[in-house]
Design an enzyme around this catalytic site. Structure first.
Site, PDB file in Angstrom:
ATOM      1  N   GLU A  16       0.865  -2.871  -5.170  1.00 29.05           N
ATOM      2  CA  GLU A  16       2.086  -3.636  -4.897  1.00 29.05           C
ATOM      3  C   GLU A  16       3.288  -2.715  -4.716  1.00 29.05           C
ATOM      4  O   GLU A  16       4.187  -3.002  -3.911  1.00 29.05           O
ATOM      5  CB  GLU A  16       2.341  -4.635  -6.029  1.00 29.05           C
ATOM      6  CG  GLU A  16       1.225  -5.659  -6.211  1.00 29.05           C
ATOM      7  CD  GLU A  16       0.969  -6.467  -4.942  1.00 29.05           C
ATOM      8  OE1 GLU A  16       1.926  -6.716  -4.194  1.00 29.05           O
ATOM      9  OE2 GLU A  16      -0.191  -6.833  -4.710  1.00 29.05           O
TER      10      GLU A  16
ATOM     11  N   ASP B  71      -3.442  -0.222  -0.088  1.00 30.09           N
ATOM     12  CA  ASP B  71      -4.610   0.258  -0.843  1.00 30.09           C
ATOM     13  C   ASP B  71      -4.645   1.783  -0.871  1.00 30.09           C
ATOM     14  O   ASP B  71      -4.884   2.392  -1.926  1.00 30.09           O
ATOM     15  CB  ASP B  71      -5.898  -0.270  -0.209  1.00 30.09           C
ATOM     16  CG  ASP B  71      -6.149  -1.734  -0.523  1.00 30.09           C
ATOM     17  OD1 ASP B  71      -5.482  -2.272  -1.415  1.00 30.09           O
ATOM     18  OD2 ASP B  71      -7.020  -2.337   0.144  1.00 30.09           O
TER      19      ASP B  71
END
Length: 418
Positions: free
Chosen positions: A278, A359
């Site tokens: 995040e 990611d």
């Protein structure tokens, strides 16, 4: 030039800006991890968990497709026949057919008529989620959340409807210009308002208690150059067993939000892995990019609506004389529904690329591919996901890389690090 030529020029410019920002801000060059790594990742997952996730998705599919189909049929039935215009006239009749009453009351009537048609399918989906144990929410809580959503939609809808039709009423030749600017501005405003006003309507947020995890998350954010003002815990467990975390807000209001379910289900290292992902969105300004794309798209849609106003056959089907009159709100919603279905796969493709970059950011920040892969496996199992979904459905509906793709990315990153 006439207003139509100006509107056409503006539409071309907005679409060009959309294409340019998408090309520059979305990472198109990084391919997915090798399929061999994906297959190896799939073999690592418990077979019963994979079967359970696929069974859940299969059970959800009829209500999902049924809801989409009935929503489209309802939108077309209201927008491409005089029925929608008749509903708007009916709503405005107690007020002498005043244009403002038609815009506000008639517009909301048309919007909620479409929502009510899809309500049985929403209830069907909730029953499936309850049956598989993913939801902890009873029917009473579900109904309350539904009413909260309707109330928020009514407020936002009223602002949009009154604003739009006020502009079309007082600027009949140039409403597209003012409407495009207003649509873009409202999109940007909602990005700032949502975390502060909308999120607390559905969840209660409390500071994460002082301790090692809180200190580690704040330190990781500082190390990443994305300082946060607080770490909050959302009481997601009162409606779901799903796990998640996110970073919301901008500048001094930026905060890490962690589901209480994630804190219960995952060890600290896996929580850090999710938060690192995040933080990647904040680091790369993905929210800013998404807001800018949405604002440009909203402005382009208003220009396209104006240009469609010369399509006599379309207006005749809807029983209206102009898209600028309140009785045409059902036609506008029908066009928006079709455009959303067409644009959805492209939006999801953009989202998957951005999520894949986040990611890779998480892997670089934590330098712990094993924990990253373990967290992705846990997310899939707890959230009852299909770790390797059907390619067609994946292309049409997936906003994130699949679980096996994400686990394979960790494998590939570990090899490159070695």
């Amino acid at each position: 030039m006439t207003p139509r030529w100006w509107a056409a020029a503006a539409l071309v410019a907005l679409l060009a800006a959309l294409a340019l920002i998408t090309a520059l801000r979305v990472p198109w060059t990084s391919p997915p991890a090798p399929r061999a790594d994906q297959i190896a990742a799939l073999r690592e997952l418990p077979a019963d968990a994979v079967a359970r996730g696929r069974e859940f998705r299969s059970a959800l599919r009829p209500s999902m497709y049924g809801g989409m189909a009935i929503g489209l049929v309802a939108a077309l039935a209201l927008g491409l026949t005089p029925l929608g215009a008749a509903l708007v006239r009916l709503a405005g009749r107690p007020f002498g057919g005043h244009w403002l009453a038609q815009a506000l009351l008639g517009g909301l009537l048309v919007v909620f008529a479409g929502e009510l048609v899809g309500l049985p399918f929403a209830a069907w989906r909730h029953s499936v989620v309850r049956r598989f144990g993913l939801s902890t929410q009873g029917w009473g809580g579900w109904a309350v959340d539904l009413l909260k959503g309707y109330a928020i939609a009514a407020v936002l809808g009223a602002i949009v409807l009154v604003g739009f039709y006020t502009i079309t009423h007082f600027a009949p030749r140039w409403w597209w210009a003012f409407g495009a600017a207003g649509a873009a501005g409202l999109t940007v405003l909602l990005t700032f308002v949502f975390p502060v006003l909308i999120e607390p309507v559905f969840n209660k947020f409390t500071p994460l208690e002082a301790g090692q995890l809180r200190s580690d998350l704040v330190a990781m954010a500082d190390r990443d150059g994305v300082p946060v003002s607080d770490v909050l815990v959302a009481d997601a467990s009162r409606r779901t067993r799903a796990v998640n975390a996110y970073v919301s807000g901008f500048g001094p209001t930026r905060r890490i939000v962690v589901y209480d379910t994630l804190l219960r289900e995952a060890p600290a290292a896996e929580v850090e892995s999710v938060v690192a992902h995040e933080l990647g969105h904040a680091k790369d300004r993905d929210v800013v990019t998404g807001t800018l794309l949405a604002a440009l798209g909203a402005a382009a849609a208003v220009c396209a609506f104006y240009l469609l106003g010369s399509w006599a056959g379309l207006l005749r089907r809807a029983g209206v004389e102009s898209l600028a009159e309140p009785r045409a709100v059902a036609l506008l919603l029908a066009i928006t529904t079709v455009a959303g279905l067409v644009a959805g796969p492209l939006q999801n493709a953009v989202s998957r690329r951005i999520e894949a970059r986040a990611d890779r950011h998480a892997l670089a920040l934590t330098r712990d591919p094993a924990t990253f892969a373990a967290m992705q496996a846990r997310l899939s199992q707890v959230n009852l996901g299909d770790p390797d979904p059907n390619p067609v459905e994946y292309m049409l509906f997936a906003s994130h890389p699949s679980t096996v793709q994400r686990m394979a990315t960790a494998r590939a990153w570990a090899r490159s690090a070695r």
